[in-house]
Design a protein around this motif. Structure first.
Motif, mmCIF file in Angstrom:
data_model
loop_
_atom_site.group_PDB
_atom_site.id
_atom_site.type_symbol
_atom_site.label_atom_id
_atom_site.label_comp_id
_atom_site.label_asym_id
_atom_site.label_seq_id
_atom_site.Cartn_x
_atom_site.Cartn_y
_atom_site.Cartn_z
ATOM 1 N N UNK A 239 20.865 45.148 37.298
ATOM 2 C CA UNK A 239 21.436 46.380 37.841
ATOM 3 C C UNK A 239 20.474 47.534 37.705
ATOM 4 N N UNK B 57 20.182 34.048 38.804
ATOM 5 C CA UNK B 57 20.388 35.185 37.891
ATOM 6 C C UNK B 57 21.430 36.138 38.456
ATOM 7 N N UNK C 64 24.924 34.742 38.196
ATOM 8 C CA UNK C 64 25.446 34.565 36.835
ATOM 9 C C UNK C 64 26.073 35.848 36.300
ATOM 10 N N UNK C 65 25.837 36.952 37.006
ATOM 11 C CA UNK C 65 26.255 38.245 36.482
ATOM 12 C C UNK C 65 27.694 38.570 36.876
ATOM 13 N N UNK C 66 28.556 38.861 35.907
ATOM 14 C CA UNK C 66 29.889 39.301 36.304
ATOM 15 C C UNK C 66 29.785 40.685 36.937
ATOM 16 N N UNK C 67 30.543 40.918 37.980
ATOM 17 C CA UNK C 67 30.510 42.240 38.606
ATOM 18 C C UNK C 67 31.910 42.814 38.672
ATOM 19 N N UNK C 68 31.971 44.131 38.497
ATOM 20 C CA UNK C 68 33.281 44.790 38.534
ATOM 21 C C UNK C 68 33.892 44.572 39.920
ATOM 22 N N UNK C 69 35.142 44.140 39.918
ATOM 23 C CA UNK C 69 35.854 43.970 41.177
ATOM 24 C C UNK C 69 35.736 42.575 41.771
ATOM 25 N N UNK C 70 34.927 41.735 41.149
ATOM 26 C CA UNK C 70 34.828 40.356 41.644
ATOM 27 C C UNK C 70 36.139 39.611 41.442
ATOM 28 N N UNK D 286 38.097 36.700 39.987
ATOM 29 C CA UNK D 286 37.753 35.959 38.779
ATOM 30 C C UNK D 286 37.562 34.495 39.092
ATOM 31 N N UNK D 287 36.389 34.028 38.791
ATOM 32 C CA UNK D 287 36.140 32.608 38.952
ATOM 33 C C UNK D 287 35.125 32.233 37.889
ATOM 34 N N UNK D 288 34.840 30.966 37.784
ATOM 35 C CA UNK D 288 33.786 30.552 36.864
ATOM 36 C C UNK D 288 32.503 31.245 37.296
ATOM 37 N N UNK D 289 31.757 31.792 36.348
ATOM 38 C CA UNK D 289 30.461 32.356 36.681
ATOM 39 C C UNK D 289 29.512 31.198 36.936
ATOM 40 N N UNK D 290 28.661 31.353 37.918
ATOM 41 C CA UNK D 290 27.769 30.227 38.182
ATOM 42 C C UNK D 290 26.665 30.222 37.125
#
Lengths: 279, 253
Positions: free
Chosen positions: A213, A250, A253-259, A261-265
């Motif tokens: 970010x 990369x 793999x990053x969680x993002x606000x508003x995504x 919810x699922x398994x992060x790759x």
């Protein structure tokens, strides 16, 4: 194209006693712009930064070309480096707590940079220091000048480091994770200050970070490093269009606000990523 | 066993006499059983201190903390350890460098007089996504992500129902963070665990938590649902500033 501040070709770095190069085949040029270097821990990004300042006395550094303005870094002796380091190129490190001398007032430490490189009286250096503390948006420079490092917050400490680095008006600044130790609310302020100074003074900035970010928002171009090599170079604004599977991994793999919810790759590291660039 | 957490007027001071510093002036919040609850706020705001008070690592606090309706001070220590466990920020610092994974994992089993050490260790190692050969490794033979998995395995081996997570991924690379967060999500689904998670990363809160509390100088300014992050629906000025900065930093605006 304007003359680059820094031109690195085919840089390789091997630490003493290591069986392989920690950094291999790294090439890039830096103009008066903000260049991000991202990668995971151990990818060699900080090693590149240190090699440019020649801060790795025991490592073996080879390159086809390492040109900083009019200076050939490959031929520069340590004696000459002392006049360049801190004066024409400088570094901002991660945690101001460890970069500042704990038993000296911060103002004196900032002034030291100036006294070290310019013929100046103490009073002149102090005046310069106060002006610079003001430039990094420290509200009460006279008071802060006389504080010790334990009396200031992390964000203020990092601004003091920036003041110290920029006082000598360098042409190149290498910032190694400059905001990782700071709270997110303070991070933005510090980045704004760094940004403004770099822009106004036409300094070349290398921002070393693991934070996608940060480089996305604050750099012009980004090098992505994996296992000692640059796997991809992108405009920061086009980071989301990255092609290399490592960069894409990369980002995913990053969680993002508003995504949703699922398994992060999870990154599936391929051995061929370590080979392809040298091949 | 249910493990809802109730915190009422929790306060703590460090130091004595006139030099005493009140770190938490009076914290109130509650976590439902099976919930993932986040604690966010700037450094020094008391997030970790709250966890240390709940776990009784720091025990000279005033106020009331109850877990599953029982005052935490009335729960005997052995029982408390089977009810709640903690995972720390830095897997390099939280594992003993000269103890193998076997020693780390078998010590709590011995203390609690549990049977089938080998079987329990193998199961917990598999649960955290590692293979049984890790049991004989030392911390320096593992990566940061593997160490954090061992730290989680250590917390899970006594089968607690409440996990206190103190910045469990902030020392890790984003790619490794993804693995650990996935693991924590899966373990919660499988075991119905309650999580109380300290973090400074609102994207992690958004990914993991149902609700979160924003702390400032030892006080909970506001408890918000996860949905309040996107669009910044906080009302307290500091909570608004924090969420705003996080959104801006992420480039989500």
């Amino acid at each position: 194209m304007e003359k680059p501040v820094l031109d690195i070709r085919n840089l390789a770095i091997r630490y003493a006693g290591a069986s392989r190069d920690s950094v291999r085949g790294v090439s890039f040029t830096l103009g008066r712009e903000r260049l991000g270097i991202v990668g995971e821990s151990g990818s060699g990004k900080s090693t590149v930064g240190r090699a440019i300042l020649k801060l790795l006395p025991t490592a073996q550094i080879t390159a086809d070309r390492m040109q900083f303005e009019d200076i050939d870094l490959l031929k520069t002796s340590e004696r000459e480096m002392l006049k360049i380091r801190g004066r024409r190129m400088s570094m901002i490190l991660q945690d101001p707590k460890y970069s500042l001398n704990p038993i000296q007032r911060v103002g004196r430490q900032v002034a030291e940079t100036y006294m070290r490189h310019f013929p100046a009286t103490k009073a002149e250096a102090k005046a310069k220091t106060l002006a610079m503390l003001e430039a990094v948006k420290i509200r009460d420079p006279e008071r802060v000048h006389d504080l010790y490092p334990h009396e200031i917050s992390g964000g203020m400490g990092q601004r003091i480091m920036i003041a110290m680095m920029l006082l000598a008006e360098p042409e190149l600044v290498i910032a190694d994770e400059p905001t990782s130790a700071l709270d997110v609310t303070v991070r933005l302020q510090v980045l704004e200050i760094l940004n403004g100074l770099v822009r106004d003074r036409g300094i070349g900035l290398i921002m070393i970070s693991h934070d996608l970010n940060l480089v996305r928002n604050f750099c012009d171009r980004v090098l992505i490093m994996f296992d000692g090599q640059v796997v991809e170079t992108l405009r920061a604004s086009e980071l989301d269009n990255a092609q290399h599977p490592y960069t894409r991994g990369l980002l995913a793999a990053q969680p993002r606000i508003g995504d949703r919810r699922k398994m992060l790759s999870v990154l599936d590291r391929r051995p061929e990523w370590s080979q392809e660039v040298t091949a | 066993m249910t493990s809802n957490v109730e915190i009422r007027n929790l306060s703590i001071s460090f130091g004595e006499g006139p030099a005493a510093v009140k770190v938490l002036p009076g914290v109130n919040f509650s976590v439902e059983a099976g919930e993932c609850f986040g604690l966010v706020g700037e450094s020094g705001s008391g997030k970790s201190t709250v966890l240390r008070c709940i776990s009784m690592l720091t025990d000279f606090w005033q106020g009331q903390i109850s877990i599953g309706g029982r005052n935490v001070r009335d729960i005997p220590r052995l029982e408390r350890c089977r009810l709640l466990q903690m995972v720390f920020q830095d897997p390099y610092g939280s594992l003993h460098p000269r103890q193998s994974v076997r020693t780390t994992l078998s010590e709590p089993l011995k203390i609690h007089g549990l049977d089938d050490h080998e079987g329990r260790m193998r199961r917990v190692i598999r649960d955290v996504g590692l293979t049984a050969d890790f049991i004989d490794r030392f911390p320096h033979q593992m990566s940061g992500g593997q160490r954090q998995r061992i730290a989680i395995a250590r917390a899970l081996i006594l089968e607690p129902s409440l996990l206190l997570l103190d910045e469990p991924t902030s020392a890790l690379d984003v790619s490794v963070q993804a693995e650990i967060l996935n693991l924590l999500v899966r373990l919660r689904e499988e075991r119905g665990l309650t999580y109380l998670m300290v973090t400074h990363d609102l994207a992690v809160v958004d990914h993991m938590c149902d609700r979160f509390a924003v702390m400032l100088r030892g006080e909970v300014t506001e408890v918000l649902p996860r949905a309040a992050i996107q669009g910044n629906h906080a009302t307290h000025p500091y909570a608004r500033e924090l969420i705003g900065a996080s959104l801006e930093y992420e480039g989500a605006l």
